[in-house]
Design an enzyme around this catalytic site. Structure first.
Site, PDB file in Angstrom:
ATOM      1  N   ASP A 142       1.681  -4.765   8.636  1.00 52.25           N
ATOM      2  CA  ASP A 142       0.539  -3.869   8.435  1.00 52.25           C
ATOM      3  C   ASP A 142      -0.701  -4.760   8.314  1.00 52.25           C
ATOM      4  O   ASP A 142      -0.835  -5.520   7.350  1.00 52.25           O
ATOM      5  CB  ASP A 142       0.765  -3.042   7.160  1.00 52.25           C
ATOM      6  CG  ASP A 142      -0.390  -2.078   6.874  1.00 52.25           C
ATOM      7  OD1 ASP A 142      -1.521  -2.349   7.327  1.00 52.25           O
ATOM      8  OD2 ASP A 142      -0.158  -1.076   6.174  1.00 52.25           O
ATOM      9  N   ARG A 188     -13.072  -3.762  -6.661  1.00 49.27           N
ATOM     10  CA  ARG A 188     -12.941  -4.566  -5.438  1.00 49.27           C
ATOM     11  C   ARG A 188     -14.325  -4.734  -4.810  1.00 49.27           C
ATOM     12  O   ARG A 188     -15.063  -3.755  -4.636  1.00 49.27           O
ATOM     13  CB  ARG A 188     -12.024  -3.883  -4.418  1.00 49.27           C
ATOM     14  CG  ARG A 188     -10.608  -3.641  -4.881  1.00 49.27           C
ATOM     15  CD  ARG A 188      -9.705  -3.194  -3.740  1.00 49.27           C
ATOM     16  NE  ARG A 188     -10.250  -2.054  -2.995  1.00 49.27           N
ATOM     17  CZ  ARG A 188      -9.690  -1.522  -1.908  1.00 49.27           C
ATOM     18  NH1 ARG A 188      -8.577  -2.046  -1.415  1.00 49.27           N
ATOM     19  NH2 ARG A 188     -10.233  -0.485  -1.304  1.00 49.27           N
ATOM     20  N   PHE A 206       0.870  -1.176   0.000  1.00 47.32           N
ATOM     21  CA  PHE A 206       0.000   0.000   0.000  1.00 47.32           C
ATOM     22  C   PHE A 206       0.911   1.232   0.000  1.00 47.32           C
ATOM     23  O   PHE A 206       1.891   1.284   0.741  1.00 47.32           O
ATOM     24  CB  PHE A 206      -0.901  -0.015   1.245  1.00 47.32           C
ATOM     25  CG  PHE A 206      -1.920   1.077   1.241  1.00 47.32           C
ATOM     26  CD1 PHE A 206      -3.121   0.925   0.569  1.00 47.32           C
ATOM     27  CD2 PHE A 206      -1.665   2.294   1.863  1.00 47.32           C
ATOM     28  CE1 PHE A 206      -4.062   1.954   0.532  1.00 47.32           C
ATOM     29  CE2 PHE A 206      -2.597   3.327   1.824  1.00 47.32           C
ATOM     30  CZ  PHE A 206      -3.795   3.149   1.164  1.00 47.32           C
ATOM     31  N   TYR A 262     -11.017   1.357  10.727  1.00 51.42           N
ATOM     32  CA  TYR A 262     -12.209   1.829   9.994  1.00 51.42           C
ATOM     33  C   TYR A 262     -12.670   0.856   8.908  1.00 51.42           C
ATOM     34  O   TYR A 262     -13.653   1.111   8.237  1.00 51.42           O
ATOM     35  CB  TYR A 262     -12.003   3.226   9.402  1.00 51.42           C
ATOM     36  CG  TYR A 262     -10.681   3.457   8.681  1.00 51.42           C
ATOM     37  CD1 TYR A 262     -10.432   2.897   7.439  1.00 51.42           C
ATOM     38  CD2 TYR A 262      -9.702   4.246   9.259  1.00 51.42           C
ATOM     39  CE1 TYR A 262      -9.235   3.109   6.791  1.00 51.42           C
ATOM     40  CE2 TYR A 262      -8.486   4.469   8.622  1.00 51.42           C
ATOM     41  CZ  TYR A 262      -8.261   3.897   7.390  1.00 51.42           C
ATOM     42  OH  TYR A 262      -7.067   4.112   6.754  1.00 51.42           O
ATOM     43  N   LYS A 263     -11.934  -0.253   8.724  1.00 52.20           N
ATOM     44  CA  LYS A 263     -12.364  -1.226   7.707  1.00 52.20           C
ATOM     45  C   LYS A 263     -13.210  -2.303   8.402  1.00 52.20           C
ATOM     46  O   LYS A 263     -14.371  -2.061   8.713  1.00 52.20           O
ATOM     47  CB  LYS A 263     -11.146  -1.823   7.005  1.00 52.20           C
ATOM     48  CG  LYS A 263     -10.274  -0.778   6.295  1.00 52.20           C
ATOM     49  CD  LYS A 263      -9.107  -1.459   5.600  1.00 52.20           C
ATOM     50  CE  LYS A 263      -8.055  -0.468   5.128  1.00 52.20           C
ATOM     51  NZ  LYS A 263      -8.480   0.299   3.961  1.00 52.20           N
TER      52      LYS A 263
HETATM   53  C1  PLP Z   1      -2.656  -1.568   3.936  1.00 51.27           C
HETATM   54  C2  PLP Z   1      -2.932  -0.157   4.325  1.00 51.27           C
HETATM   55  N1  PLP Z   1      -2.018   0.516   5.042  1.00 51.27           N
HETATM   56  C3  PLP Z   1      -2.222   1.808   5.401  1.00 51.27           C
HETATM   57  C4  PLP Z   1      -3.379   2.457   5.055  1.00 51.27           C
HETATM   58  C5  PLP Z   1      -3.561   3.932   5.347  1.00 51.27           C
HETATM   59  O1  PLP Z   1      -3.715   4.198   6.639  1.00 51.27           O
HETATM   60  P1  PLP Z   1      -4.039   5.659   7.207  1.00 51.27           P
HETATM   61  O2  PLP Z   1      -4.654   6.462   6.115  1.00 51.27           O
HETATM   62  O3  PLP Z   1      -5.021   5.370   8.297  1.00 51.27           O
HETATM   63  O4  PLP Z   1      -2.783   6.217   7.696  1.00 51.27           O
HETATM   64  C6  PLP Z   1      -4.370   1.790   4.341  1.00 51.27           C
HETATM   65  C7  PLP Z   1      -5.624   2.480   3.976  1.00 51.27           C
HETATM   66  O5  PLP Z   1      -6.479   2.009   3.286  1.00 51.27           O
HETATM   67  C8  PLP Z   1      -4.128   0.460   3.956  1.00 51.27           C
HETATM   68  O6  PLP Z   1      -5.032  -0.202   3.230  1.00 51.27           O
END
Ligand code: PLP
Length: 390
Positions: free
Chosen positions: A194, A365, A125, A219-220
């Site tokens: 992560d 998705r 990500f 939040y997911k």
């Molecule tokens: C795998 C992954 N890491 C990090 C994040 C981003 O996290 P944040 O915006 O809460 O810092 C996301 C957001 O969708 C994600 O899917």
């Protein structure tokens, strides 16, 4: 052979989690298939926030800090802990995943003294890669991006930390966290996981695997609400040495002593930086109530079964659409479909009350949150997808 429609009805009727859907405030006309991006609101959240604002904030005012607010990050962290296989006292909630990634990465680099490299999976990500670059610039490490399949063998005596996405955000592929952790440890490197796309989707055993640090969002699949605070896992084995770069007053050993110098709190609280966002934190606290009485194994079973059913629907109704998600059990709770025009189709589906999401270049998705997604939602999504494409 029963039709897809009959199968969907049978599977919904036999679903042991079916009653959970009633605990969510969902539009009955909508098939919501984006819980891998923003979970749906549990009904209890609105009432809890009304109480927090109307009573705790409006009536108790500043006293509420001593009546539960100050300790909420660790208390809520201990509610997340069982979902990631962590014993109490090792998870703190606050800040965003990006910020927690930064804290954990720098701390890991400081622990792995004498090593100069951070390994990142090449399909990560984006924020993980950006934060790794930024952290490495400060610590003097170099970042090496490696195709995920080669991550384990790429670990060398130069590697300080391997940053792994447990489930790939684009395809839903589940990474081999046990093997990667073992490979990293064998060569003296640390692992930072992560868990954004795996927490609340499948069983996670951080303590048992010996993972060194982990972060994730709420939040997911934890349904904490837009921008709800993330979590940070710092296992007992590293809490003493955990030297995180955002050493703010809330993580101080004695914040109200107002000392000029920083002394980190004992335990995972050292992972905090500034004042926690109490409204979001307590919304998350209320959202976590939906997990009462739910076994993560059950959630996992339904997540996999929803995926299987989605594959069957695509095979029968939408031939020519490429399924990016692995068909075996090495996947999280989403099905990613690649086809020309996916962006436009995602929009058209939304007009037909089927909400998924689009990721470039051509991926639709469909998130399969087992607590509220029905098999009939999956069938409807694929039927509408076929109709939008013809
Ligand atoms: C795998 C992954 N890491 C990090 C994040 C981003 O996290 P944040 O915006 O809460 O810092 C996301 C957001 O969708 C994600 O899917």
């Amino acid at each position: 052979m029963p039709s897809l429609s009959e199968r969907a009805d049978q599977l919904d009727a036999a679903d042991p989690l079916a009653a959970k859907r009633a605990e969510f405030d969902l539009d009955p006309e909508m098939s919501y298939l984006d819980g891998n991006s923003l979970g749906a609101p549990p009904k209890g959240v609105a009432a809890r926030l009304a109480e927090v604002i109307g009573h705790q904030w409006a009536r108790r005012l500043i006293r509420s800090w001593d009546e539960g607010w100050w300790t909420a990050p660790e208390r809520v962290g201990d509610r997340v802990a069982p979902l990631v296989g962590a014993a109490p006292g090792q998870v703190v909630v606050g800040d965003s995943t990006s910020v927690n990634l930064f804290k954990a990465l720098v701390a890991a680099c400081r622990i792995a003294d004498g090593r100069d490299e951070v390994l990142v999976d090449a399909e990560t990500f984006p924020t993980d890669g950006y934060i790794a670059d930024g952290a490495a610039r400060l610590t003097g490490h170099r970042v090496r991006r490696v195709p995920v399949a080669a991550l384990g063998e790429a670990v060398s005596e130069r590697t300080a930390v391997v940053l792994v996405n447990h489930v790939d955000y684009r395809t839903g592929a589940l990474r081999e966290l046990p093997l990667l952790t073992a490979a990293a440890h064998e060569r003296g490197a640390l692992v930072l996981a992560d868990l954004c796309h795996s927490v609340g989707a499948l069983p996670i055993e951080l303590d048992a695997l010996g993972v060194d640090f982990a972060v994730g969002c709420t939040y997911k699949f934890l349904n904490g609400g837009p921008g709800s605070p993330a979590f940070l896992y710092v296992p007992s084995k590293w809490q003493e040495e955990f030297d995180q770069p955002l050493a703010g007053w809330v993580g101080h050993r004695d914040p109200f002593a107002m000392e000029p110098g920083y002394r980190g709190a004992a335990g995972v609280r050292k992972g905090m930086a500034g004042t926690p966002d109490i409204l979001s934190m307590l919304a998350l606290d209320a959202a976590l109530d939906v997990w009462d009485g739910v076994r993560i194994g059950q959630v996992r079973e339904k997540g996999l079964a929803l995926g299987e059913f989605a594959f069957a629907c695509v095979d029968e109704l939408a031939p020519g659409v490429e399924v990016l998600t692995p068909r075996g059990p090495a996947r999280g709770n989403q099905v990613s479909l690649a086809f020309d025009g996916a962006r436009e189709v995602t929009r058209a589906l939304a007009d037909r009350a089927v909400l998924g999401d689009f990721r470039p270049p051509d991926v639709l998705r469909l998130g399969l949150a087992p607590l509220y997604v029905r098999y009939t939602d999956v069938l409807r999504a694929v039927r509408e997808l076929r109709s939008c494409r013809t």
